[in-house]
Scaffold this motif. Structure first.
Motif, PDB file in Angstrom:
ATOM      1  N   SER A   1       0.827  -1.203   0.000  1.00 59.78           N
ATOM      2  CA  SER A   1       0.000   0.000   0.000  1.00 59.78           C
ATOM      3  C   SER A   1       0.863   1.255   0.000  1.00 59.78           C
ATOM      4  O   SER A   1       0.604   2.214  -0.729  1.00 59.78           O
TER       5      SER A   1
ATOM      6  N   GLY B   1       4.115   7.246  -5.689  1.00 59.45           N
ATOM      7  CA  GLY B   1       4.793   8.208  -4.815  1.00 59.45           C
ATOM      8  C   GLY B   1       6.299   7.965  -4.765  1.00 59.45           C
ATOM      9  O   GLY B   1       7.091   8.906  -4.776  1.00 59.45           O
TER      10      GLY B   1
ATOM     11  N   TYR C   1      -5.798   8.412  -9.311  1.00 58.59           N
ATOM     12  CA  TYR C   1      -4.580   7.587  -9.226  1.00 58.59           C
ATOM     13  C   TYR C   1      -4.628   6.482 -10.284  1.00 58.59           C
ATOM     14  O   TYR C   1      -3.622   6.148 -10.907  1.00 58.59           O
TER      15      TYR C   1
ATOM     16  N   THR D   1      -7.110   3.942   5.096  1.00 55.11           N
ATOM     17  CA  THR D   1      -6.523   2.752   4.472  1.00 55.11           C
ATOM     18  C   THR D   1      -5.904   1.874   5.545  1.00 55.11           C
ATOM     19  O   THR D   1      -6.101   0.660   5.584  1.00 55.11           O
TER      20      THR D   1
ATOM     21  N   ALA E   1      -0.815  -0.206  -4.114  1.00 52.47           N
ATOM     22  CA  ALA E   1      -1.433   1.020  -3.590  1.00 52.47           C
ATOM     23  C   ALA E   1      -2.925   1.049  -3.939  1.00 52.47           C
ATOM     24  O   ALA E   1      -3.775   1.371  -3.098  1.00 52.47           O
TER      25      ALA E   1
HETATM   26  N1  PFF Z   1       1.259   5.422  -0.859  1.00 54.07           N
HETATM   27  C1  PFF Z   1       0.935   5.483  -2.257  1.00 54.07           C
HETATM   28  C2  PFF Z   1       2.094   6.037  -3.038  1.00 54.07           C
HETATM   29  O1  PFF Z   1       3.079   6.472  -2.465  1.00 54.07           O
HETATM   30  O2  PFF Z   1       1.998   6.045  -4.266  1.00 54.07           O
HETATM   31  C3  PFF Z   1      -0.281   6.310  -2.538  1.00 54.07           C
HETATM   32  C4  PFF Z   1      -1.458   5.989  -1.699  1.00 54.07           C
HETATM   33  C5  PFF Z   1      -1.927   4.682  -1.613  1.00 54.07           C
HETATM   34  C6  PFF Z   1      -2.062   6.969  -0.993  1.00 54.07           C
HETATM   35  C7  PFF Z   1      -2.981   4.362  -0.812  1.00 54.07           C
HETATM   36  C8  PFF Z   1      -3.119   6.677  -0.195  1.00 54.07           C
HETATM   37  C9  PFF Z   1      -3.568   5.368  -0.103  1.00 54.07           C
HETATM   38  F1  PFF Z   1      -4.583   5.074   0.652  1.00 54.07           F
END
Ligand code: PFF
Length: 458
Positions: A28, A33, A111, A240, A326
């Motif tokens: 996740s 990111g 996303y 999440t 994610a």
């Molecule tokens: N953490 C993921 C990233 O860095 O791409 C983005 C993300 C995933 C944000 C799941 C929020 C979430 F609930």
């Protein structure tokens, strides 16, 4: 051997092994990111100076909120909204969960669009369409894709259906089984691309760019960017981790798991920087290309090196894997709520969520074509979805979660849950966590929120 509970009435699916918990939670956290945002933000914000600030922000903001969410989820063993209702039935704290479920849905709507470009790029890279060392040409290839409404929509649907199929398979047989296989692959492929990039002649300059701390580039805005990134990176502020925490086993060490996931996530970000910048410098490309880096610069960089086509395909496969973990966690938030609360089957809950995502997601998918002129608050739907979640809903959710656990729920409850009813000897860790989450994190998140809303300008 532990008996597996037979699925039936009252059965609640969950993660079955320690490795599964780490894989799903790390899956996740790791996402676009790491591979897209972190490297270019590090590049334009002073290299190692930014990495140091980001680590501090992660310790004071991202990690405490992550532990908070996991504690809430595991204690209540329910979706994001019901968890808060269970822990505090008399006050409207569950509204934080409501904002979380909405945020997860909105984030997935845009996303999934960026993720679908990555999926499409695997095939484009393999077919040779991206094989050009001229950024003008790769830029044109990217523009052709995102301005084509049919391509944008169809690729997004393919990605959303793919995620839905895994979600329908369940928490242990879908999310856990999938991430347990994908996360090690991700590390392996990333190391492979790093090895290629670092052995190119001229790679050292890229290392300097990434690791030489340049504090002259650091401003208050840099610090805020790092704080915002630590939120998004660890997937917190939207329930999440409450949802995933509800699937943690009773004997799972929550602070220890969160710290491990955080460190592994930082490692992936730094490896992504090592995979990208040495190669960018070796061939003389522009490192500060910002968001364009992934889709325009990188294909041109790979096209410049021997065996570049193969490495380009590998690179986009690993990015797609990162985005998959994610997206699974994002989709699980509304699905857990709908199935847990309305009593619908997991399949129905997923299909309803999918239908909603196809509708809302299409506004993001068409933001570069048919709906380019449709603006709300001066933004395209894609930008609005991004802005409203990253700048408003996530910090707001994080802030209230800290206030809830630090000021309402209190140390005794935290201690019971985070020490697994006293079976872990982690009093000092819990004490430090409590002090930070009660005073430091809310203050910092509040500043991020005011900045995101444009109320203060640092
Ligand atoms: N953490 C993921 C990233 O860095 O791409 C983005 C993300 C995933 C944000 C799941 C929020 C979430 F609930």
């Amino acid at each position: 051997m532990k008996m597996q509970q037979a699925p039936g009435k009252g059965f609640r699916d969950g993660f079955t092994t320690n490795l599964g918990v780490i894989a799903a939670t790390l899956g996740s956290a790791v996402g676009l990111g790491n591979i897209w945002k972190f490297p270019y933000l590090t590049g334009v914000n002073g290299g190692a100076a930014f990495i140091i600030i980001y680590l501090l922000c992660t310790l004071l903001v991202g990690l405490p909120v992550m532990i908070t969410e996991l504690i809430i989820g595991r204690r209540a063993r329910a979706d994001a909204i019901t968890s808060l209702q269970k822990l505090e039935p008399r006050q409207p704290w569950y509204l934080v969960g409501v904002s979380g479920v909405i945020a997860a849905f909105l984030i997935l709507a845009f996303y999934s669009e960026v993720a679908c470009w990555v999926f499409a790029y695997i095939f484009k890279a393999a077919s040779g369409v991206l094989a050009s060392t001229d950024p003008e040409v790769t830029s044109q290839a990217f523009a052709n894709m995102i301005t084509n409404p049919v391509q944008s929509l169809v690729w997004q649907w393919i990605v959303l259906v793919f995620i839905s199929v895994i979600i329908i398979a369940g928490v242990s047989k879908g999310i856990e089984a999938m991430t347990k296989r994908l996360v090690p692959c991700l590390f392996l492929l990333l190391l492979l691309v790093c090895a290629r990039s670092l052995t190119l002649p001229g790679a050292a300059e890229g290392l300097g760019f990434l690791f030489k701390p340049d504090f002259s580039k650091v401003t208050w805005a840099t610090v805020l960017t790092a704080m915002g990134l630590s939120f998004f990176k660890l997937s917190v502020g939207m329930g999440t981790m409450i949802t995933y925490g509800s699937y943690f086993r009773d004997d799972q060490n929550i602070p220890g798991t969160a710290a491990r996931v955080m460190l592994a996530d930082v490692a992936v970000s730094i490896l992504a920087g090592l995979a990208i910048f040495p190669a960018v410098f070796a061939f003389g490309f522009e490192p500060g290309a910002g968001p364009k880096l992934l889709f325009i610069t990188i294909p041109a960089v790979f096209s410049s090196m021997p065996l570049g086509g193969v490495f380009m395909v590998i690179f986009f496969i690993l990015t797609a894997i990162a985005a998959t973990g994610a997206m699974l966690s994002l989709m699980e938030v509304p699905v857990a709520f709908i199935s847990g609360r309305l009593g619908w089957s997991r399949t129905t809950a997923t299909l309803v969520t999918l239908a909603g995502l196809v509708l809302l997601g299409s506004t993001a998918a068409l933001s570069n074509s048919t709906m380019a002129d449709f603006k709300l608050l001066g933004m395209t739907m894609f930008d609005l979805l991004d802005y409203s979640t990253s700048n408003v809903l996530l910090p707001l959710g994080g802030l209230f979660l800290c206030l809830f656990i630090g000021w309402r729920w209190g140390l005794e409850n935290i201690r019971r849950t985070a020490s697994n009813e006293g079976s872990l000897n982690n009093d000092a860790v819990i004490g430090a966590f409590y002090a930070v989450v009660k005073f430091v994190t809310p203050l910092l998140v509040f500043v991020v929120l005011l900045n995101g809303l444009g109320i203060i300008k640092l």
